[in-house]
Design a protein around this motif. Structure first.
Motif, mmCIF file in Angstrom:
data_model
loop_
_atom_site.group_PDB
_atom_site.id
_atom_site.type_symbol
_atom_site.label_atom_id
_atom_site.label_comp_id
_atom_site.label_asym_id
_atom_site.label_seq_id
_atom_site.Cartn_x
_atom_site.Cartn_y
_atom_site.Cartn_z
ATOM 1 N N GLN A 292 8.298 -2.802 10.910
ATOM 2 C CA GLN A 292 8.930 -3.197 9.646
ATOM 3 C C GLN A 292 8.947 -4.715 9.542
ATOM 4 O O GLN A 292 9.267 -5.420 10.505
ATOM 5 C CB GLN A 292 10.354 -2.627 9.584
ATOM 6 C CG GLN A 292 11.083 -2.931 8.282
ATOM 7 C CD GLN A 292 12.447 -2.270 8.246
ATOM 8 O OE1 GLN A 292 12.539 -1.073 8.506
ATOM 9 N NE2 GLN A 292 13.468 -3.036 7.949
ATOM 10 N N GLN B 63 17.999 -4.389 3.463
ATOM 11 C CA GLN B 63 16.873 -5.069 4.089
ATOM 12 C C GLN B 63 16.773 -6.488 3.534
ATOM 13 O O GLN B 63 16.756 -6.690 2.320
ATOM 14 C CB GLN B 63 15.569 -4.309 3.826
ATOM 15 C CG GLN B 63 15.516 -2.939 4.491
ATOM 16 C CD GLN B 63 14.178 -2.261 4.303
ATOM 17 O OE1 GLN B 63 13.251 -2.839 3.717
ATOM 18 N NE2 GLN B 63 14.057 -1.032 4.795
ATOM 19 N N CYS C 273 8.781 -2.959 16.520
ATOM 20 C CA CYS C 273 9.010 -2.438 15.168
ATOM 21 C C CYS C 273 7.935 -2.971 14.219
ATOM 22 O O CYS C 273 7.582 -4.158 14.246
ATOM 23 C CB CYS C 273 10.392 -2.836 14.684
ATOM 24 S SG CYS C 273 10.820 -2.104 13.079
#
Length: 229
Positions: A12, A23, A10
């Motif tokens: 992110q 988040q 990922c």
């Protein structure tokens, strides 16, 4: 935030809560609100839920691709060629191992188990003997209690017989006392009374005035004399 990749792949930077969709830098320090919100479709369910329409579409597409790849994959020609060149030879296979010896080694644990089983059997027999003796003892106690009951009843009957004899003796003495009183006192008194009545029943010539009365008096005197004999 798209699906279809592993965590280490990922791009992110922050971590995403699969429940509320927020988040954060570290999930360990995250205080989740417990309000479910999907990060894929925005609906009120967890992001990992199978109810999500985005997840469903992804799973359908992934399944379709896997099935297509399996149906159109070419056969392995190298493996087929290898199978054609295989020739069976019995020397290529090892012989089966020889049979084990029928003589079993003496196992101390098995010996202990056998001894324990024998001891348990002896204990069982001993308990059975004790149970039989206990039953005999109970029968003996019951019989003894019955004998004691019978003995008590016999003693009661004997005591009643003694009391009855005492009562008979007392009544006999009472009867004798009244008999003596009747014979020694009442009969002479009645004889004198009857003699007086008989004299009163005579006229001047000595003849009875009432013959029936004289007969009755004589009969009474005879009966009283018989009772005294």
């Amino acid at each position: 935030m798209t699906i279809g990749h592993f965590k280490n792949q990922c791009t992110q930077i922050k971590e995403t809560c699969r429940t509320c969709g927020e988040q954060i830098d570290d999930l360990k320090n995250h205080n989740c609100s417990k309000v479910e919100k999907c990060i894929h479709c925005g609906q009120n369910h967890k992001s990992s839920s199978l109810k999500c329409s985005v997840v469903k579409s992804y799973r359908i597409e992934l399944t379709r691709k896997i099935l297509q790849s399996n149906n159109h994959s070419p056969p392995d020609t190298n493996l087929m060629n290898k199978n054609k060149n295989v020739i069976f030879n019995s020397t290529n296979f090892p012989h089966p191992p020889p049979p084990k010896s029928s003589t079993l080694s003496v196992n101390p644990m098995m010996i202990k188990l056998d001894e324990l089983i024998n001891k348990l059997s002896e204990v069982k027999n001993h308990l059975a003997n004790l149970e039989a003796k206990h039953d005999k003892f109970e029968q003996f106690i019951i019989k003894k209690n019955n004998d004691e009951i019978v003995s008590n009843k016999i003693n009661d009957l004997s005591n009643n017989q003694m009391n009855l004899k005492k009562n008979i003796v007392q009544h006999s003495a009472y009867i004798d006392r009244h008999k003596n009183l009747f014979c020694k006192l009442l009969i002479p008194m009645f004889e004198d009374l009857f003699s007086l009545i008989a004299l009163q029943n005579l006229d001047k010539r000595g003849n009875p005035l009432d013959a029936d009365l004289k007969c009755k008096l004589n009969r009474y005197l005879v009966q009283m004399k018989k009772e005294t004999e």
